[in-house]
Write a protein that holds these residues in place. Structure first.
Motif, PDB file in Angstrom:
ATOM      1  N   VAL A  20       0.871  -1.181   0.000  1.00 32.94           N
ATOM      2  CA  VAL A  20       0.000   0.000   0.000  1.00 32.94           C
ATOM      3  C   VAL A  20       0.906   1.228   0.000  1.00 32.94           C
ATOM      4  O   VAL A  20       1.495   1.571   1.026  1.00 32.94           O
ATOM      5  CB  VAL A  20      -0.922   0.012   1.239  1.00 32.94           C
ATOM      6  CG1 VAL A  20      -1.823   1.244   1.204  1.00 32.94           C
ATOM      7  CG2 VAL A  20      -1.744  -1.273   1.317  1.00 32.94           C
ATOM      8  N   PRO A  21       1.036   1.914  -1.147  1.00 33.77           N
ATOM      9  CA  PRO A  21       1.972   3.043  -1.216  1.00 33.77           C
ATOM     10  C   PRO A  21       1.377   4.326  -0.646  1.00 33.77           C
ATOM     11  O   PRO A  21       0.203   4.644  -0.876  1.00 33.77           O
ATOM     12  CB  PRO A  21       2.224   3.188  -2.713  1.00 33.77           C
ATOM     13  CG  PRO A  21       0.981   2.663  -3.369  1.00 33.77           C
ATOM     14  CD  PRO A  21       0.454   1.586  -2.463  1.00 33.77           C
ATOM     15  N   TYR A  22       2.190   5.058   0.113  1.00 32.10           N
ATOM     16  CA  TYR A  22       1.820   6.373   0.638  1.00 32.10           C
ATOM     17  C   TYR A  22       2.772   7.407   0.054  1.00 32.10           C
ATOM     18  O   TYR A  22       3.819   7.071  -0.514  1.00 32.10           O
ATOM     19  CB  TYR A  22       1.914   6.389   2.165  1.00 32.10           C
ATOM     20  CG  TYR A  22       0.844   5.585   2.859  1.00 32.10           C
ATOM     21  CD1 TYR A  22      -0.295   6.209   3.375  1.00 32.10           C
ATOM     22  CD2 TYR A  22       0.964   4.206   3.005  1.00 32.10           C
ATOM     23  CE1 TYR A  22      -1.280   5.465   4.015  1.00 32.10           C
ATOM     24  CE2 TYR A  22      -0.019   3.461   3.643  1.00 32.10           C
ATOM     25  CZ  TYR A  22      -1.134   4.105   4.142  1.00 32.10           C
ATOM     26  OH  TYR A  22      -2.118   3.374   4.772  1.00 32.10           O
ATOM     27  N   ARG A  23       2.423   8.674   0.238  1.00 34.36           N
ATOM     28  CA  ARG A  23       3.294   9.752  -0.244  1.00 34.36           C
ATOM     29  C   ARG A  23       4.326  10.099   0.825  1.00 34.36           C
ATOM     30  O   ARG A  23       4.294  11.165   1.425  1.00 34.36           O
ATOM     31  CB  ARG A  23       2.461  10.973  -0.630  1.00 34.36           C
ATOM     32  CG  ARG A  23       1.567  10.730  -1.832  1.00 34.36           C
ATOM     33  CD  ARG A  23       0.919  12.010  -2.318  1.00 34.36           C
ATOM     34  NE  ARG A  23       0.117  11.770  -3.499  1.00 34.36           N
ATOM     35  CZ  ARG A  23       0.585  11.727  -4.740  1.00 34.36           C
ATOM     36  NH1 ARG A  23       1.866  11.904  -4.960  1.00 34.36           N
ATOM     37  NH2 ARG A  23      -0.233  11.515  -5.759  1.00 34.36           N
ATOM     38  N   GLY A  24       5.179   9.123   1.091  1.00 30.72           N
ATOM     39  CA  GLY A  24       6.225   9.332   2.077  1.00 30.72           C
ATOM     40  C   GLY A  24       6.085   8.406   3.268  1.00 30.72           C
ATOM     41  O   GLY A  24       5.005   7.854   3.545  1.00 30.72           O
ATOM     42  N   GLY A  25       7.204   8.254   3.999  1.00 26.17           N
ATOM     43  CA  GLY A  25       7.213   7.364   5.135  1.00 26.17           C
ATOM     44  C   GLY A  25       6.361   7.848   6.290  1.00 26.17           C
ATOM     45  O   GLY A  25       5.793   7.044   7.041  1.00 26.17           O
ATOM     46  N   GLY A  26       6.239   9.172   6.436  1.00 25.13           N
ATOM     47  CA  GLY A  26       5.440   9.738   7.522  1.00 25.13           C
ATOM     48  C   GLY A  26       3.990   9.321   7.474  1.00 25.13           C
ATOM     49  O   GLY A  26       3.449   8.775   8.456  1.00 25.13           O
ATOM     50  N   PRO A  27       3.302   9.550   6.351  1.00 25.93           N
ATOM     51  CA  PRO A  27       1.900   9.121   6.259  1.00 25.93           C
ATOM     52  C   PRO A  27       1.724   7.611   6.419  1.00 25.93           C
ATOM     53  O   PRO A  27       0.733   7.160   7.009  1.00 25.93           O
ATOM     54  CB  PRO A  27       1.495   9.577   4.849  1.00 25.93           C
ATOM     55  CG  PRO A  27       2.401  10.713   4.540  1.00 25.93           C
ATOM     56  CD  PRO A  27       3.706  10.365   5.186  1.00 25.93           C
ATOM     57  N   ALA A  28       2.682   6.822   5.921  1.00 24.97           N
ATOM     58  CA  ALA A  28       2.591   5.368   6.085  1.00 24.97           C
ATOM     59  C   ALA A  28       2.646   5.005   7.557  1.00 24.97           C
ATOM     60  O   ALA A  28       1.878   4.158   8.040  1.00 24.97           O
ATOM     61  CB  ALA A  28       3.723   4.687   5.319  1.00 24.97           C
ATOM     62  N   LEU A  29       3.528   5.660   8.283  1.00 28.14           N
ATOM     63  CA  LEU A  29       3.672   5.371   9.705  1.00 28.14           C
ATOM     64  C   LEU A  29       2.436   5.804  10.493  1.00 28.14           C
ATOM     65  O   LEU A  29       2.004   5.119  11.427  1.00 28.14           O
ATOM     66  CB  LEU A  29       4.919   6.065  10.242  1.00 28.14           C
ATOM     67  CG  LEU A  29       5.382   5.699  11.656  1.00 28.14           C
ATOM     68  CD1 LEU A  29       5.567   4.194  11.794  1.00 28.14           C
ATOM     69  CD2 LEU A  29       6.663   6.435  11.996  1.00 28.14           C
ATOM     70  N   VAL A  30       1.840   6.927  10.099  1.00 31.95           N
ATOM     71  CA  VAL A  30       0.625   7.408  10.767  1.00 31.95           C
ATOM     72  C   VAL A  30      -0.483   6.362  10.661  1.00 31.95           C
ATOM     73  O   VAL A  30      -1.172   6.047  11.651  1.00 31.95           O
ATOM     74  CB  VAL A  30       0.165   8.750  10.164  1.00 31.95           C
ATOM     75  CG1 VAL A  30      -1.254   9.088  10.620  1.00 31.95           C
ATOM     76  CG2 VAL A  30       1.119   9.872  10.563  1.00 31.95           C
ATOM     77  N   ASP A  31      -0.656   5.789   9.478  1.00 29.06           N
ATOM     78  CA  ASP A  31      -1.702   4.778   9.310  1.00 29.06           C
ATOM     79  C   ASP A  31      -1.359   3.475  10.027  1.00 29.06           C
ATOM     80  O   ASP A  31      -2.259   2.748  10.463  1.00 29.06           O
ATOM     81  CB  ASP A  31      -1.959   4.520   7.822  1.00 29.06           C
ATOM     82  CG  ASP A  31      -3.081   5.416   7.281  1.00 29.06           C
ATOM     83  OD1 ASP A  31      -3.448   6.377   7.984  1.00 29.06           O
ATOM     84  OD2 ASP A  31      -3.572   5.157   6.164  1.00 29.06           O
ATOM     85  N   MET A  32      -0.067   3.183  10.161  1.00 28.21           N
ATOM     86  CA  MET A  32       0.315   2.020  10.964  1.00 28.21           C
ATOM     87  C   MET A  32      -0.070   2.240  12.419  1.00 28.21           C
ATOM     88  O   MET A  32      -0.623   1.348  13.074  1.00 28.21           O
ATOM     89  CB  MET A  32       1.830   1.793  10.866  1.00 28.21           C
ATOM     90  CG  MET A  32       2.273   0.933   9.705  1.00 28.21           C
ATOM     91  SD  MET A  32       1.632  -0.778   9.732  1.00 28.21           S
ATOM     92  CE  MET A  32       2.214  -1.372  11.318  1.00 28.21           C
ATOM     93  N   LEU A  33       0.193   3.425  12.931  1.00 32.02           N
ATOM     94  CA  LEU A  33      -0.091   3.725  14.334  1.00 32.02           C
ATOM     95  C   LEU A  33      -1.588   3.726  14.620  1.00 32.02           C
ATOM     96  O   LEU A  33      -2.017   3.445  15.740  1.00 32.02           O
ATOM     97  CB  LEU A  33       0.537   5.068  14.717  1.00 32.02           C
ATOM     98  CG  LEU A  33       2.075   5.105  14.697  1.00 32.02           C
ATOM     99  CD1 LEU A  33       2.577   6.531  14.877  1.00 32.02           C
ATOM    100  CD2 LEU A  33       2.655   4.193  15.778  1.00 32.02           C
ATOM    101  N   SER A  34      -2.374   4.040  13.595  1.00 31.50           N
ATOM    102  CA  SER A  34      -3.831   4.014  13.775  1.00 31.50           C
ATOM    103  C   SER A  34      -4.423   2.667  13.346  1.00 31.50           C
ATOM    104  O   SER A  34      -5.647   2.521  13.251  1.00 31.50           O
ATOM    105  CB  SER A  34      -4.485   5.150  12.981  1.00 31.50           C
ATOM    106  OG  SER A  34      -4.216   5.009  11.592  1.00 31.50           O
ATOM    107  N   GLU A  35      -3.547   1.707  13.074  1.00 29.96           N
ATOM    108  CA  GLU A  35      -3.920   0.323  12.760  1.00 29.96           C
ATOM    109  C   GLU A  35      -4.764   0.202  11.492  1.00 29.96           C
ATOM    110  O   GLU A  35      -5.638  -0.662  11.390  1.00 29.96           O
ATOM    111  CB  GLU A  35      -4.604  -0.334  13.956  1.00 29.96           C
ATOM    112  CG  GLU A  35      -3.747  -0.338  15.216  1.00 29.96           C
ATOM    113  CD  GLU A  35      -4.072  -1.488  16.163  1.00 29.96           C
ATOM    114  OE1 GLU A  35      -4.393  -2.587  15.680  1.00 29.96           O
ATOM    115  OE2 GLU A  35      -3.994  -1.265  17.384  1.00 29.96           O
ATOM    116  N   GLN A  36      -4.471   1.057  10.509  1.00 35.11           N
ATOM    117  CA  GLN A  36      -5.164   0.977   9.226  1.00 35.11           C
ATOM    118  C   GLN A  36      -4.510  -0.039   8.292  1.00 35.11           C
ATOM    119  O   GLN A  36      -5.119  -0.477   7.322  1.00 35.11           O
ATOM    120  CB  GLN A  36      -5.173   2.359   8.554  1.00 35.11           C
ATOM    121  CG  GLN A  36      -5.862   3.446   9.354  1.00 35.11           C
ATOM    122  CD  GLN A  36      -7.317   3.120   9.644  1.00 35.11           C
ATOM    123  OE1 GLN A  36      -8.089   2.838   8.732  1.00 35.11           O
ATOM    124  NE2 GLN A  36      -7.691   3.144  10.913  1.00 35.11           N
TER     125      GLN A  36
END
Length: 333
Positions: free
Chosen positions: A193-209
């Motif tokens: 699942v590609p995000y526009r950068g590592g930051g947004p990817a990590l945010v969704d990981m932390l919110s368990e998406q």
């Protein structure tokens, strides 16, 4: 009369040879004097990645060190776009005078295969100065994910092919490419699942998406320590000093190793005297206890060496990751 003419000719010849030798030495002397005086004005370090990321943090740490050691400001300039290629090209096109440098990571090794057409050849057009740090990634899952170990994760993935989501910082990012290598070697199917950068990817990981992420240690280590991410393994061959209980993934997937690095480069044809001076100062910083401790706390390790050592690493990783990108058919968006 003849003897006097011969004596005069010999004397003039010796004087001309002396003058010629002196003239030939002038460029060497002037280059050495220039390198000794360098820098006489501020130096730009272009970071082709977003502010506050791993490479940016390392660049600012080393920029401050170089500013203090060399008496001129080393200014960080973030120039993002096209998977780091815009920032790299800006350095390639800059005058080779030591006043425009590049802080780059393993993405430079990816780009040679990832992009069909580039306006530069990184290995040909960039002069390595010094590697700075070795940066492994952490394989982490959301806290509620059923697997707590790498073997459990692999078993769960095999039982649920195509149902586990893998967050990435974008197509061709380290989190993507490292994850694809793991998929191939473990024989599992994860959905990137590609995000526009590592930051947004990590945010969704932390919110368990999403389910799993292969995330650089500096960006994730505090979340692991506080339990907001469940770390399964580190992607280096050895354990991290900062997380000594975290096993290498290679203990369960033999031969798996996927680590990044961050280093400083210059445009091709930058004088060797300047490159050597910067290399000495950077390596001195990497021996400084405070900087070494800062890297350890980030889950990485100082990696001093010569320009030739760094060039060898870049060439080896360009070959290694080129094979993975081709095998996984990764294409930029």
């Amino acid at each position: 009369m003849r003897n006097r003419l011969q004596a005069a000719f010999c004397g003039n010849r010796r004087q001309l040879l002396h003058l010629a030798a002196g003239a030939a030495a002038l460029p060497v002397v002037s280059r050495l004097a220039w390198a000794q005086a360098y820098p006489t004005r501020p130096v730009r370090i272009i970071v082709p990645l977003a502010p506050a990321g791993t490479v940016d943090i390392i660049a600012r740490l080393m920029g401050q060190w170089l500013s203090e050691r060399l008496g001129q400001q080393f200014v960080i300039e973030n120039r993002t776009g096209a998977g780091t290629t815009l920032g790299i090209e800006a350095v390639v096109r800059a005058p080779p005078d030591g006043y425009t440098l590049l802080m780059i990571d393993v993405s430079a090794a990816f780009n040679a295969t990832l992009y069909d057409k580039l306006n530069f050849d990184f290995i040909r057009d960039i002069a390595p100065i010094a590697n700075v740090v070795h940066v492994p990634n952490i394989i982490a899952v959301r806290p509620s994910f059923p697997a707590k170990t790498v073997p459990e994760f692999i078993a769960h993935a095999k039982a649920n092919p195509g149902k586990i989501s893998m967050a990435t910082g974008g197509v061709g990012s380290s989190s993507h490419v490292f994850g694809e290598l793991f998929k191939m070697m473990a024989g599992i199917n994860l959905v990137a699942v590609p995000y526009r950068g590592g930051g947004p990817a990590l945010v969704d990981m932390l919110s368990e998406q999403v389910d799993v992420i292969f995330v650089p240690t500096p960006a994730s280590i505090e979340y692991v320590r506080t339990g907001r991410l469940r770390a399964l393994a580190v992607t280096s061959l050895t354990r991290l000093e900062a997380l000594p209980d975290l096993p290498p993934a290679a203990e369960f997937v033999p031969g798996y190793e996927a680590s990044s690095w961050s280093g400083i480069c210059a445009p091709r044809n930058t004088p060797a005297e300047i490159i050597d001076k910067l290399n000495r100062e950077i390596n001195a910083g990497l021996s400084d206890p405070k900087i070494k401790a800062r890297f350890v706390d980030m889950g990485s390790a100082a990696l001093p060496g010569s320009p030739a050592d760094f060039a060898k690493l870049i060439a080896e990783d360009t070959e290694k990751w080129g094979k993975v990108i081709r095998a996984a058919s990764i294409k930029p968006e």
